[in-house]
Enzyme design. Structure first.
Site, short mmCIF file in Angstrom:
data_model
loop_
_atom_site.label_atom_id
_atom_site.label_comp_id
_atom_site.label_asym_id
_atom_site.label_seq_id
_atom_site.Cartn_x
_atom_site.Cartn_y
_atom_site.Cartn_z
N ASP A 150 0.82 -1.22 0.00
CA ASP A 150 0.00 0.00 0.00
C ASP A 150 0.85 1.26 0.00
OD1 ASP A 150 -2.55 1.36 0.05
OD2 ASP A 150 -1.85 2.09 1.98
N HIS A 177 -3.35 -1.69 -3.27
CA HIS A 177 -3.51 -0.27 -3.62
C HIS A 177 -3.39 -0.25 -5.14
CE1 HIS A 177 -2.11 4.10 -3.30
NE2 HIS A 177 -1.76 3.76 -4.52
N ASP A 303 -8.21 4.32 6.17
CA ASP A 303 -6.97 4.78 5.54
C ASP A 303 -6.38 5.97 6.31
OD1 ASP A 303 -4.81 5.07 3.86
OD2 ASP A 303 -5.97 5.76 2.13
N HIS A 307 -0.06 13.20 8.40
CA HIS A 307 1.12 13.94 7.93
C HIS A 307 1.22 15.20 8.78
CE1 HIS A 307 1.80 11.36 4.46
NE2 HIS A 307 0.52 11.46 4.15
N1 LIG Z 1 -3.94 7.20 1.18
C1 LIG Z 1 -3.06 8.15 1.15
O1 LIG Z 1 -3.34 9.21 0.61
N2 LIG Z 1 -1.84 8.00 1.67
C2 LIG Z 1 -1.31 6.84 2.32
C3 LIG Z 1 -0.93 5.77 1.37
C4 LIG Z 1 -2.08 4.97 0.84
O2 LIG Z 1 -2.94 4.49 1.60
O3 LIG Z 1 -2.14 4.75 -0.36
C5 LIG Z 1 -0.11 7.28 3.15
O4 LIG Z 1 0.65 6.42 3.57
O5 LIG Z 1 0.02 8.48 3.41
ZN LIG Z 2 -3.27 3.12 -0.63
#
Ligand SMILES: NC(=O)N[C@@H](CC(=O)O)C(=O)O
Ligand SMILES: [Zn+2]
Length: 424
Positions: A150, A177, A303, A307
């Protein structure tokens, strides 16, 4: 020690809320609907709703390697505040759990600081680089819950096919993914109308669906159990529906934000609206809701992708993809779908508990005698404005800041212990 929860309502098989009690002994549910044992410590449920602890099969805890974004401690406290007691951690960490040594290292970190159950994924390829295949049988024997790269799509069909063949032998789930790198075009949001208005590069829908189409055929050929991450487009829903009809062993998840938002909602070039896959069109959103209701999509996963504010400060180009999800998932879905009668409470709860547990063959997500005492007590009448500054996650990156929602978890119990209690 015995704990007795009284004055609580739970869903019966018909989806009705019925008053009950729950007795917990040594971390397990010992009785449902019985009298209080004489020596028990009492928790007053205050007439609230009790659900099985939520199960989230797609989360990012960032530790090891990216502790400035989140740690296992903050991520699991965030999960507990959102009512989640079992979460599956994606392997895009540093190091990636791609070997027994790295997986054992990650397991050690989890053991040290997780407040809820964290089940780590193993990766499909070494360092998630898409080239060298990992030894999934070995990783499974050491506790990897399932296998995924992922964060990126597996670009080579042969790599995916060979891993699926290995997975089929040991009944492991391959979790994908889906994103074809040649179709991303440097995009930061959905390729449609809104990206042009904002002057931002777009990611076409086919970037996702084309890889799902490839993978369901590979899964059929390999006889593997295949699970699609964060489905976002109507073509993806159709592809999964057709594959299920053909008898292919495919399951799929959808994220709250893809059910709640669409590209036209994006107010400006604000990276709190940037995630992968991106928010799609209103027809896509409709297809996802229909897909859940007709069983094409099997479960909901957040998910959760924290950040830092610095990374998300300055527009979409250059910012990482991802938004946090644990602490808003249930209230938002309850408010926007259960209250208006689009989903029943039982459907929503099942998609967040029993269904994901079934896909991954986990003995969680149901309130029954003998099961782990993982419970979420929810005040369905409590209304609150979402304030990202209150999150237990380190991440503040959400498009839902300032939204009003009802149905807040007030207490989360994991293996019989209170791991979250709302401040009064
Ligand atoms: N979903 C996202 O936008 N980001 C995820 C990665 C993922 O789940 O593809 C991440 O690790 O930041
Ligand atoms: Zn993903």
């Amino acid at each position: 020690m015995v704990t007795f929860i009284e004055n609580i309502k739970m869903l019966n098989e018909q989806g009705e809320l019925v008053e009950t009690t729950i007795t917990i002994d040594k971390g397990k549910i010992a009785a449902i609907g019985e009298e209080k044992p004489s020596d028990a410590e009492v928790i007053d449920g205050k007439g609230n709703f009790v659900a099985p602890g939520f199960v989230d099969v797609h989360v990012h805890l960032r530790e090891p390697g990216f502790e400035h974004k989140e740690t296992i401690a903050t991520g699991t406290r965030s999960a507990a505040r959102g009512g989640f007691t079992t979460i599956c951690a994606m392997p895009n960490t540093k190091p990636v759990p791609d070997s027994v040594e790295n997986l054992e290292y990650v397991k050690g970190l989890i053991k040290k600081s997780a407040v809820v159950r964290v089940l780590p994924y193993g990766s499909l390829t070494v360092a998630e680089a898409g080239e060298k295949r990992t030894n999934i049988a070995e990783l499974k024997a050491h506790g990897a819950v399932a296998f995924s790269d992922d964060g990126v799509g597996v670009q080579l069909a042969s790599t995916m096919y060979e891993q699926m063949q290995d997975a089929a032998k040991i009944d492991a789930v391959v979790v994908a993914h889906c994103e074809d790198n040649s179709l991303i075009y440097g995009g930061v949001m959905h390729e449609g109308k809104r990206n042009k208005e904002l002057g931002l590069p777009g990611i076409p829908s086919v970037c996702e669906s084309v890889q799902i189409a490839r993978d369901v055929l590979l899964a059929e050929a390999a006889g593997a159990k295949y699970h699609v991450c964060h489905v976002s487009t109507k073509e993806s829903v159709r592809t999964v529906r057709d594959a299920k009809k053909a008898g292919i062993r495919v399951t799929a998840e959808v994220c709250p934000h893809h059910l709640l938002l669409e590209d036209m909602d994006i107010p400006s070039d604000d990276a709190n609206w940037k995630m992968n896959p991106p928010l799609r069109s209103s027809e896509d959103k409709k297809a996802l809701i229909e897909g859940l209701l007709d069983g094409t999509i099997d479960c909901i996963a957040t998910d959760h992708a924290p950040h830092t504010q610095e990374e998300k400060c300055c527009g979409m180009v250059g910012a990482p993809f991802g938004i946090v999800g644990f602490e808003t998932a249930f209230p938002l879905l309850y408010t926007k779908f259960v209250e208006p009668g689009i989903f029943t409470l039982k459907q929503l709860v099942d998609w967040m508990t029993k269904k994901p547990a079934e896909i991954f063959n986990l003995p969680y997500g149901q309130i029954e005698v003998g099961a782990s005492a993982d419970l979420t007590i929810i005040d369905l009448n409590k209304e609150k404005t979402i304030d990202a500054n209150e999150f237990h996650s380190k991440g503040r990156n959400t498009p839902f800041n300032g939204w009003k929602a009802k149905g807040w978890p007030v207490m989360t119990i994991f293996e019989g212990n209170v791991v979250y209690k709302e401040e009064e």
